[in-house]
Design a protein around this motif. Structure first.
Motif, PDB file in Angstrom:
ATOM      1  N   ASN A 303      27.507 -14.324  -7.358  1.00 35.66           N
ATOM      2  CA  ASN A 303      26.335 -15.067  -6.915  1.00 35.66           C
ATOM      3  C   ASN A 303      25.179 -14.754  -7.859  1.00 35.66           C
ATOM      4  OD1 ASN A 303      27.282 -16.179  -4.201  1.00 35.66           O
ATOM      5  ND2 ASN A 303      27.724 -14.006  -3.943  1.00 35.66           N
ATOM      6  N   ARG A 304      24.584 -15.787  -8.451  1.00 37.26           N
ATOM      7  CA  ARG A 304      23.483 -15.639  -9.406  1.00 37.26           C
ATOM      8  C   ARG A 304      22.240 -16.328  -8.854  1.00 37.26           C
ATOM      9  NH1 ARG A 304      25.012 -15.532 -15.108  1.00 37.26           N
ATOM     10  NH2 ARG A 304      23.245 -16.928 -15.413  1.00 37.26           N
ATOM     11  N   LEU A 305      21.130 -15.585  -8.782  1.00 39.72           N
ATOM     12  CA  LEU A 305      19.875 -16.143  -8.289  1.00 39.72           C
ATOM     13  C   LEU A 305      18.764 -15.779  -9.271  1.00 39.72           C
ATOM     14  CD1 LEU A 305      20.280 -15.004  -4.571  1.00 39.72           C
ATOM     15  CD2 LEU A 305      20.739 -17.277  -5.483  1.00 39.72           C
ATOM     16  N   GLU A 306      18.032 -16.771  -9.744  1.00 40.61           N
ATOM     17  CA  GLU A 306      16.989 -16.514 -10.727  1.00 40.61           C
ATOM     18  C   GLU A 306      15.620 -16.440 -10.066  1.00 40.61           C
ATOM     19  OE1 GLU A 306      17.080 -18.892 -14.211  1.00 40.61           O
ATOM     20  OE2 GLU A 306      19.278 -18.985 -14.279  1.00 40.61           O
ATOM     21  N   GLY A 307      14.757 -15.593 -10.649  1.00 39.91           N
ATOM     22  CA  GLY A 307      13.416 -15.460 -10.101  1.00 39.91           C
ATOM     23  C   GLY A 307      12.536 -14.588 -10.970  1.00 39.91           C
ATOM     24  N   ILE A 308      11.379 -14.205 -10.410  1.00 43.13           N
ATOM     25  CA  ILE A 308      10.379 -13.422 -11.138  1.00 43.13           C
ATOM     26  C   ILE A 308      10.089 -12.144 -10.362  1.00 43.13           C
ATOM     27  CG2 ILE A 308       7.957 -13.380 -11.898  1.00 43.13           C
ATOM     28  CD1 ILE A 308       8.170 -16.394 -12.358  1.00 43.13           C
ATOM     29  N   VAL A 309      10.008 -11.023 -11.067  1.00 45.49           N
ATOM     30  CA  VAL A 309       9.676  -9.737 -10.435  1.00 45.49           C
ATOM     31  C   VAL A 309       8.219  -9.781  -9.980  1.00 45.49           C
ATOM     32  CG1 VAL A 309       9.453  -7.247 -10.789  1.00 45.49           C
ATOM     33  CG2 VAL A 309      11.357  -8.489 -11.854  1.00 45.49           C
ATOM     34  N   ILE A 310       7.992  -9.481  -8.694  1.00 46.42           N
ATOM     35  CA  ILE A 310       6.615  -9.512  -8.171  1.00 46.42           C
ATOM     36  C   ILE A 310       6.133  -8.122  -7.736  1.00 46.42           C
ATOM     37  CG2 ILE A 310       6.708 -11.926  -7.440  1.00 46.42           C
ATOM     38  CD1 ILE A 310       7.186 -10.897  -4.567  1.00 46.42           C
ATOM     39  N   GLU A 311       7.051  -7.149  -7.650  1.00 45.55           N
ATOM     40  CA  GLU A 311       6.638  -5.810  -7.224  1.00 45.55           C
ATOM     41  C   GLU A 311       7.625  -4.788  -7.764  1.00 45.55           C
ATOM     42  OE1 GLU A 311       6.399  -3.507  -3.015  1.00 45.55           O
ATOM     43  OE2 GLU A 311       5.298  -5.405  -3.092  1.00 45.55           O
ATOM     44  N   VAL A 312       7.109  -3.653  -8.257  1.00 45.34           N
ATOM     45  CA  VAL A 312       7.940  -2.573  -8.784  1.00 45.34           C
ATOM     46  C   VAL A 312       7.491  -1.268  -8.139  1.00 45.34           C
ATOM     47  CG1 VAL A 312       8.663  -1.293 -10.839  1.00 45.34           C
ATOM     48  CG2 VAL A 312       8.235  -3.757 -10.993  1.00 45.34           C
ATOM     49  N   SER A 313       8.434  -0.502  -7.565  1.00 40.51           N
ATOM     50  CA  SER A 313       8.119   0.797  -6.969  1.00 40.51           C
ATOM     51  C   SER A 313       9.044   1.853  -7.575  1.00 40.51           C
ATOM     52  CB  SER A 313       8.302   0.756  -5.448  1.00 40.51           C
ATOM     53  OG  SER A 313       7.433  -0.187  -4.866  1.00 40.51           O
ATOM     54  N   TYR A 314       8.467   2.746  -8.378  1.00 38.82           N
ATOM     55  CA  TYR A 314       9.249   3.814  -9.012  1.00 38.82           C
ATOM     56  C   TYR A 314       9.353   4.978  -8.038  1.00 38.82           C
ATOM     57  CZ  TYR A 314      10.534   7.589 -12.188  1.00 38.82           C
ATOM     58  OH  TYR A 314      11.169   8.654 -12.773  1.00 38.82           O
ATOM     59  N   LEU A 315      10.585   5.400  -7.691  1.00 40.85           N
ATOM     60  CA  LEU A 315      10.802   6.439  -6.686  1.00 40.85           C
ATOM     61  C   LEU A 315      11.613   7.611  -7.234  1.00 40.85           C
ATOM     62  CD1 LEU A 315      11.575   4.053  -3.700  1.00 40.85           C
ATOM     63  CD2 LEU A 315       9.433   5.261  -4.150  1.00 40.85           C
ATOM     64  N   GLY A 316      11.518   7.842  -8.532  1.00 41.69           N
ATOM     65  CA  GLY A 316      12.193   8.980  -9.126  1.00 41.69           C
ATOM     66  C   GLY A 316      13.617   8.648  -9.522  1.00 41.69           C
ATOM     67  N   GLY A 317      14.547   8.873  -8.598  1.00 44.54           N
ATOM     68  CA  GLY A 317      15.957   8.623  -8.890  1.00 44.54           C
ATOM     69  C   GLY A 317      16.304   7.147  -8.984  1.00 44.54           C
ATOM     70  N   PHE A 318      15.497   6.304  -8.373  1.00 49.32           N
ATOM     71  CA  PHE A 318      15.757   4.865  -8.434  1.00 49.32           C
ATOM     72  C   PHE A 318      14.437   4.107  -8.376  1.00 49.32           C
ATOM     73  CE2 PHE A 318      15.864   6.218  -4.057  1.00 49.32           C
ATOM     74  CZ  PHE A 318      15.169   5.244  -3.369  1.00 49.32           C
ATOM     75  N   THR A 319      14.498   2.842  -8.748  1.00 49.74           N
ATOM     76  CA  THR A 319      13.332   1.962  -8.689  1.00 49.74           C
ATOM     77  C   THR A 319      13.674   0.756  -7.823  1.00 49.74           C
ATOM     78  OG1 THR A 319      12.589   2.612 -10.902  1.00 49.74           O
ATOM     79  CG2 THR A 319      11.736   0.540 -10.032  1.00 49.74           C
TER      80      THR A 319
END
Length: 366
Positions: A303-319
């Motif tokens: 399944n492929r869905l295209e879009g734009i990143v609107i929010e980024v939260s860096y949490l150390g081990g993962f984002t």
């Protein structure tokens, strides 16, 4: 035969049904967690097991005997309270010995048992201190030792780690698990902390409005929730509503309102409703700049869905990323940070392809 059988137990407080004809079997030597939001009835159920509340209906069978009417101090069950309930004027040694003295155990046996408990929870050298001379973690250990001193068949723990900081809480979780395995005792813990329940318990019972919604191992509860409510309560999840269309080879084509047609693995039981929900955990949603190399992964359609990143939260081990799809829906993705620097990271306003396989999807009818 289970060690503990809760059979159709109900408890009302005025017009409020705190526990609603709940039935549950708990095995000997099991670490069982009751998980749910505040007010769901989990602490009321624990208090009925301890004897501090009497059920209005049903039976509580311990080893085949109904203990619903047995007084708290007469049943082989002990409870460790959230606030520890230590006696401030008594030393560590006397706090641990309190229940043994009430049971009129001989003095020499009390001294031996207290020494065993002090060693078990690693409080050597602190026996003469009062509770206000101890750290939060040490007070928690005193309360645990006092609860274990009479060697109950079942130990009940009411949010025992809530007052500890994150680091201490994590180390104490490991200590409790090791202690439970060493003793071979049945532990039942009440918590609203999902991570705590998933880490410690062999099985988890999720409660809501006095009822058990699902009982399962942590992995099954997370990967195969039996309802939309459980899926949304346990962990983070993307939920897409849609109608079931024709599918083949164990796959369903679901026309969603917000993300087009999603191909999902068919659930074990046949789908009876046309309207369903497709649930996808954020860590199953991969992001890339151009999408996967092909539209198939082995025999699985992607399944492929295209879009734009609107929010980024860096949490150390993962984002975690929130991606607004071209259709308008927002999809959440959680990706491990495998590189020390942000060479693989995505930024706000960047165009991406979010993709996942049919096996990453859970189809829910309710």
């Amino acid at each position: 035969m289970p060690l503990l059988r809760i059979d159709g137990v109900a408890k009302r407080f005025g017009a409020v049904r705190a526990v609603d004809r709940l039935s549950l079997d708990i095995r000997r030597g099991e670490f069982f967690a009751l998980l749910g939001p505040s007010g769901c009835g989990k602490t009321t159920l624990l208090r009925m097991l301890a004897g501090f509340e009497t059920p209005d209906e049903g039976a509580i069978l311990l080893g085949g005997d109904d203990i619903a009417q047995v007084l708290p101090h007469q049943r082989p069950v002990n409870m460790m309270f959230q606030n520890y309930a230590l006696f401030p004027h008594l030393s560590v040694r006397d706090n641990i010995a309190f229940g043994l003295k009430r049971a009129r155990m001989p003095r020499a046996e009390i001294a031996t048992r207290v020494a065993e408990m002090v060693a078990l929870v690693r409080l050597e050298g602190l026996e003469k201190r009062k509770p206000d001379q101890l750290s939060g973690g040490q007070r928690q250990r005193v309360a645990l030792a006092r609860s274990l001193a009479r060697r109950p068949e079942i130990l009940l723990l009411d949010e025992p780690l809530a007052a500890l900081d994150k680091k201490l809480r994590e180390s104490t979780q490991v200590e409790l698990m090791e202690l439970q395995r060493r003793l071979g005792m049945t532990f039942i813990i009440v918590t609203h902390d999902q991570e705590e329940a998933m880490t410690m318990a062999d099985r988890i019972g999720v409660m809501d409005q006095g009822r058990l919604e699902q009982v399962a191992t942590p992995r099954k509860l997370y990967e195969a929730p039996n309802s939309r409510w459980v899926a949304e309560f346990v962990g983070d999840i993307n939920m897409l509503e849609g109608e079931v269309g024709p599918g083949d080879a164990g796959r369903l084509a679901i026309a969603t309102k917000d993300a087009g047609t999603i191909v999902a693995a068919a659930p074990p039981d046949p789908v009876k409703q046309a309207l369903v929900f497709v649930a996808i955990r954020p860590e199953k949603v991969k992001l890339s700049r151009r999408g996967p190399a092909s539209d198939t992964a082995g025999t699985h359609t992607i399944n492929r869905l295209e879009g734009i990143v609107i929010e980024v939260s860096y949490l150390g081990g993962f984002t975690t990323y929130k991606v607004k799809l071209d259709s308008g829906a927002v999809l959440k993705s959680s990706m491990a940070n495998t590189a020390r620097l942000d060479v693989d990271a995505y930024s706000v306003t960047q165009r991406v392809v979010a993709w996942f396989t049919p096996d990453d999807c859970v189809v829910l009818e309710q």
